[in-house]
Design a protein around this motif. Structure first.
Motif, PDB file in Angstrom:
ATOM      1  N   LYS A  95       0.761  -1.309  -0.109  1.00  0.00           N
ATOM      2  CA  LYS A  95       0.050   0.035  -0.104  1.00  0.00           C
ATOM      3  C   LYS A  95       0.899   1.224   0.016  1.00  0.00           C
ATOM      4  CE  LYS A  95      -3.482   2.397   2.589  1.00  0.00           C
ATOM      5  NZ  LYS A  95      -4.262   2.372   3.850  1.00  0.00           N
ATOM      6  N   ASP A  96       0.643   2.064  -0.907  1.00  0.00           N
ATOM      7  CA  ASP A  96       1.344   3.314  -1.152  1.00  0.00           C
ATOM      8  C   ASP A  96       2.804   2.850  -0.997  1.00  0.00           C
ATOM      9  OD1 ASP A  96      -0.840   4.548  -1.169  1.00  0.00           O
ATOM     10  OD2 ASP A  96      -0.858   4.969   0.990  1.00  0.00           O
ATOM     11  N   GLY A  97       3.456   1.906  -1.698  1.00  0.00           N
ATOM     12  CA  GLY A  97       4.676   1.737  -1.882  1.00  0.00           C
ATOM     13  C   GLY A  97       5.217   1.040  -0.777  1.00  0.00           C
ATOM     14  N   ASN A 108       0.118  -5.031   9.885  1.00  0.00           N
ATOM     15  CA  ASN A 108       1.336  -4.567   9.982  1.00  0.00           C
ATOM     16  C   ASN A 108       1.733  -3.417   9.076  1.00  0.00           C
ATOM     17  OD1 ASN A 108       2.197  -6.211  12.092  1.00  0.00           O
ATOM     18  ND2 ASN A 108       2.921  -7.846  10.506  1.00  0.00           N
ATOM     19  N   LEU A 109       0.773  -3.154   8.053  1.00  0.00           N
ATOM     20  CA  LEU A 109       0.775  -2.042   7.063  1.00  0.00           C
ATOM     21  C   LEU A 109       0.545  -0.760   8.053  1.00  0.00           C
ATOM     22  CD1 LEU A 109      -1.023  -2.724   3.859  1.00  0.00           C
ATOM     23  CD2 LEU A 109       1.548  -2.167   4.129  1.00  0.00           C
ATOM     24  N   GLU A 110      -0.437  -1.028   8.851  1.00  0.00           N
ATOM     25  CA  GLU A 110      -0.794   0.313   9.627  1.00  0.00           C
ATOM     26  C   GLU A 110       0.012   0.717  10.712  1.00  0.00           C
ATOM     27  OE1 GLU A 110      -2.819   2.287   8.008  1.00  0.00           O
ATOM     28  OE2 GLU A 110      -3.160   0.621   6.500  1.00  0.00           O
ATOM     29  N   VAL A 121       2.066  -1.744  16.492  1.00  0.00           N
ATOM     30  CA  VAL A 121       3.264  -1.319  16.402  1.00  0.00           C
ATOM     31  C   VAL A 121       4.378  -2.167  15.601  1.00  0.00           C
ATOM     32  CG1 VAL A 121       3.199   0.083  18.615  1.00  0.00           C
ATOM     33  CG2 VAL A 121       3.820  -2.386  18.773  1.00  0.00           C
ATOM     34  N   ARG A 122       5.416  -1.652  14.909  1.00  0.00           N
ATOM     35  CA  ARG A 122       6.356  -2.471  14.676  1.00  0.00           C
ATOM     36  C   ARG A 122       7.639  -2.385  15.524  1.00  0.00           C
ATOM     37  NH1 ARG A 122       6.497   2.272  11.259  1.00  0.00           N
ATOM     38  NH2 ARG A 122       5.164   1.462  10.012  1.00  0.00           N
TER      39      ARG A 122
END
Length: 476
Positions: free
Chosen positions: A191-193, A231-233, A416-417
């Motif tokens: 998403k968005d690169g 995880n994208l967010e 969170v990542r």
């Protein structure tokens, strides 16, 4: 001199008379305390479908034997991938060097058992090879159709048929056919690169039929996709000391690694476990009960009997916070004056057995996960784990979270990542504040390493709230 009570499928296939093998073994074990002839024939198959095509397919077949002679604390072991009377005799001559000058008494043999915890099926036979490829292609197409953000899919099937015979000096021969399967799905979204990946797997000691049913593999696709989209967010994880809520099931890998190894008998025999000398003392918070049980039907870590011939059993390690038991193979049990618990395991015929976990889990409590979250002002909800590092001798651990969320004022907020959990198992056990009512096993994907050997294991726990763990992150 004893004779073999039942035929050996592996010896018979190799053209070796079981009585001749027994005679060689009994000569090697004279004046020794223990030992056995361990025979194995394993066939395995792996198929990987990646990026819309069959990327890899492999078939492996290995066979061989290991002959062990135990004299006191000295172990002689020799193995070969040629099963013949001559090879067994050479191995016996080498292993018997362990008893040079030793005059021992044969230990009591393992008790007999008729328990069979899995069907003697061959996962390599069904479905057919072409059907397995078609299934993986279907999984790939279905996953891509689930969400337009899916850019890559990888799916794999792994099946194993492991036949073993254990010949003991009293002439008893034990045979087991141990199937093991696993289906794994990995999904990458964009998403968005920005790209994120996640995976989901399941398996156990059975044929493929249960695991390739549409409702099974579709659920794995959905779980992998859900985690990848979360995880994208994700935002950067803050670092610091905070309360942590662990999810049920697979997050038990943290306690498996950081705590479980410390209850294996060989570490206590050597005095190198952080729990050495703690039997009968409090080692965990009240309410914490930890069990190892290799006798649960169909589970990945289950065995009808271990790799020495001892039936697997339920072994309570911690009861209501008090240390009450250890996991033993025959050697550690004899040295510590205990009973073998069915935890003598080896990776293959080329390895000596040692105390190892089977299915290790913490039993459930009475707290709800919702109450754990609500009672946390600032913390982390660790829903899933990836890899980690553990020092077995002291339980110090660092684990990476593959899915985690901030808890703020009693509510789950941002994913969170980069979250890691840092601590030591002995301390973490005492910091458990709440034990969930939602116990679950992992889906059947665990492999445990120790001293260069890997064996399949099961893991389980309810949700847990642990106070004051160190969380590593990328922001303060």
């Amino acid at each position: 001199m004893s004779t073999v009570a039942s035929p050996s499928p592996i010896l018979d296939a190799a053209g070796v008379a079981p009585d001749e093998a027994l005679s060689i073994l009994q000569t090697a074990l004279s004046d020794a305390d223990d030992g056995e002839l361990f025979l194995e024939k394993t066939e395995s198959e792996s198929l990987v479908f990646d990026d819309g095509r069959l990327k890899g397919a492999s078939y492996d077949a290995v066979e061989g034997f290991g002959l062990r002679v135990v004299a006191g604390e000295t172990v002689g072991y020799a193995h070969a991938n040629e099963i013949s009377a001559a090879a067994i005799r050479r191995a016996a001559d080498s292993a018997a060097l362990a008893k040079r000058g030793y005059d021992g008494t044969a230990a009591e043999a393992p008790r007999a058992t008729n328990q069979r915890l899995y069907d003697p099926v061959d996962p390599l036979l069904a479905p057919a090879f072409s059907d397995k490829i078609a299934l993986l292609a279907e999984i790939d197409a279905w996953a891509r159709a689930r969400d337009p953000r899916v850019v890559q899919v990888s799916a794999s099937l792994v099946g194993e048929r492991r036949a073993i015979d254990i010949l003991r000096g009293d002439g008893r021969l034990l045979s087991d056919l141990r199937p093991l399967v696993r289906l794994n799905v990995s999904v990458t979204v964009e998403k968005d690169g920005k790209r994120e990946s996640a995976s989901s797997g399941a398996g156990g000691r059975a044929g493929f039929e249960e695991w390739v049913a549409p409702e099974r593999w579709q659920a794995q696709v959905d779980e992998a996709l859900r985690q990848a989209l979360v995880n994208l967010e994700a935002v950067d994880c803050p670092a610091g000391e905070m309360d942590v809520v662990l999810g049920a099931g697979w997050p038990g890998v943290l306690l498996h690694e950081a705590v479980g190894h410390g209850f294996e008998g060989d570490f206590h025999r050597k005095g190198s476990s952080v729990f050495t000398g703690m039997m009968g003392k409090r080692v965990a918070a009240p309410g914490v009960t930890v069990v190892d049980d290799g006798s649960i039907a169909g589970r990945r870590g289950s065995l009808s009997f271990d790799d020495e011939g001892t039936p697997t059993s339920r072994t309570v390690l911690i009861e209501d916070g008090i240390m009450v038991g250890l996991m033993h193979d025959r050697l550690s049990a004899r040295q510590l004056g205990a009973n073998a618990t069915g935890n003598g395991r080896r990776q293959s015929f080329a390895h000596t057995p040692m105390p190892r976990m089977t299915n290790t889990f913490m039993e459930g409590g009475k707290d709800s996960q919702a109450d754990m979250i609500a009672s946390t002002r600032r913390g982390l909800y660790a829903a899933n784990f990836g890899g980690g590092q553990v020092d077995i001798t002291n339980g110090k651990f660092v684990f990476q979270c593959t899915e985690a969320y901030l808890i703020e004022d009693g509510r789950i907020t941002a994913p969170v990542r980069g979250a890691t959990l840092i601590g030591d198992g002995a301390t973490a056990l005492t910091q458990i504040q709440m034990i969930g009512d939602d116990f679950a096993f992992d889906p059947g994907v665990g492999t445990c390493g120790k001293a260069g050997q890997g064996v399949p294991v099961g893991i389980g726990q309810p949700s847990l709230k642990i106070g004051g763990l160190t969380v590593g992150g990328t922001t303060v």
